[in-house]
Scaffold this active site. Structure first.
Site, PDB file in Angstrom:
ATOM      1  N   PRO A   2       0.823  -1.212   0.000  1.00  0.00           N
ATOM      2  CA  PRO A   2       0.000   0.000   0.000  1.00  0.00           C
ATOM      3  C   PRO A   2       0.861   1.267   0.000  1.00  0.00           C
ATOM      4  O   PRO A   2       1.571   1.551   0.956  1.00  0.00           O
ATOM      5  CB  PRO A   2      -0.815  -0.124   1.288  1.00  0.00           C
ATOM      6  CG  PRO A   2      -0.113  -1.123   2.128  1.00  0.00           C
ATOM      7  CD  PRO A   2       0.704  -1.978   1.235  1.00  0.00           C
ATOM      8  N   GLU A   3       0.811   1.983  -1.105  1.00  0.00           N
ATOM      9  CA  GLU A   3       1.429   3.297  -1.197  1.00  0.00           C
ATOM     10  C   GLU A   3       0.292   4.314  -1.246  1.00  0.00           C
ATOM     11  O   GLU A   3      -0.860   3.958  -1.006  1.00  0.00           O
ATOM     12  CB  GLU A   3       2.329   3.375  -2.441  1.00  0.00           C
ATOM     13  CG  GLU A   3       3.357   2.248  -2.490  1.00  0.00           C
ATOM     14  CD  GLU A   3       4.264   2.283  -3.711  1.00  0.00           C
ATOM     15  OE1 GLU A   3       4.471   3.368  -4.277  1.00  0.00           O
ATOM     16  OE2 GLU A   3       4.761   1.211  -4.105  1.00  0.00           O
TER      17      GLU A   3
END
Length: 286
Positions: A2-3
């Site tokens: 998750p960015e």
DNA sequence: ATTTCATCCTGGAGGC
DNA sequence: TGCCTCCAGGATGAAA
């Protein structure tokens, strides 16, 4: 992983699902992930959360922020594999049970589960957080300082950031300088701007530096619109995969032909991270 | 002060 | 088939 685009998508999904709803109970199945000043008093803190409404669901950098109507805050760092899933079935009913570390029990018997197989994720319990100025509370809780949001970075500020001799990829991953990029979008932005990842920041001209900032914002916006990138673990709160994977130009494509020029995409290690680039489109020299 | 590096953690891939 | 080793990587804190 998750960015920024994935966390943005998670925040949007959770906002739609639980804003205004009652948080009947917050169940912590693995207290070790709790951080912050209330770490030792987490039961008492969560007792203050129980029965309150969700006032706000938002994002800062890669952090997901849930604020109750009495201004208590659950701040999640998702780490490598952290994700949220909405559902109604009992936790023990599926294969994620052993990795479900936190469960938000919302009205109507709905559940929001925080699931994190690799356990790099953390939950910070904060109070006094102003959703419009979250950094102050984060600093008070002695979280690491964050740079400006990548999507809000100004051209003059970015120009100053580039006044260093570090490699450009190292800078893009440094959350204290520019917040939100991770390994996937750093590589994709450098490809889009035609910059080799080991290039020294100080050797990048102003013009190319502005190209890079535009590329960063463009790739992040397009990834948000596509619901993020699912490489292996990422899912939206509704269980959907991100659709940006098939738009990736270099990440995970080592050995495959560049979609722009046909050269073979290479993979090296920069800043301790797997780093993907096209040797033709991203030449080493100036 | 700045920057690099080991550490945490587990599922999956690859070797034999 | 099964066992072993290695690798992925975000953030942190120690070390250079």
């Amino acid at each position: 992983m998750p960015e920024l685009p994935e966390v943005e998508n998670i925040a949007a999904g959770l906002r739609e699902a639980i804003r205004g709803e009652y948080l009947e109970r917050v169940e912590v199945r693995r207290p070790g992930i709790i951080q912050g000043p209330h770490r030792r008093r987490w039961r008492r803190f969560l007792a203050q959360v129980a029965g309150r409404r969700v006032a706000r669901v938002t994002r800062r950098a890669k952090r997901l922020i849930i604020v109750t109507d009495n201004r208590l805050t659950l701040l999640f760092q998702l780490g490598m594999t952290g994700k949220f899933l909405l559902g109604t079935k009992p936790v023990e009913a599926d294969e994620f049970a052993k990795h479900t570390h936190v469960v938000l029990h919302v009205g109507d018997r709905r559940l929001v589960r925080f699931i994190d197989a690799r356990r790099f994720g953390r939950l910070w319990l904060l109070d006094g957080l102003d959703p419009d100025e979250p950094d102050e509370a984060m600093n008070a809780a002695r979280m690491g300082p964050l740079g400006p949001e990548a999507l809000a970075m100004r051209t003059d500020a970015f120009r100053r950031l580039l006044q260093t001799e570090r490699s450009v990829k190292t800078l893009l991953l440094d959350q204290t300088r520019i917040a939100g990029l991770g390994n996937i979008y750093a590589d994709e932005a450098l490809f889009a701007a035609g910059i080799h990842p080991t290039r020294r920041c100080g050797a990048i001209s102003d013009e190319v530096g502005q190209d890079l900032l535009r590329a960063i914002k463009s790739v992040l916006r397009r990834a948000i619109r596509a619901g993020g990138t699912t490489f292996s673990d990422y899912r939206s709160p509704y269980g959907d995969m991100g659709r940006f994977r098939r738009r990736l130009r270099v990440y995970g494509r080592q050995g495959e032909p560049c979609r722009r020029c046909g050269a073979t995409i290479e993979k090296i290690v920069v800043a301790g991270r797997g780093t993907h680039f096209c040797p033709t489109c991203q030449p080493v020299g100036p």
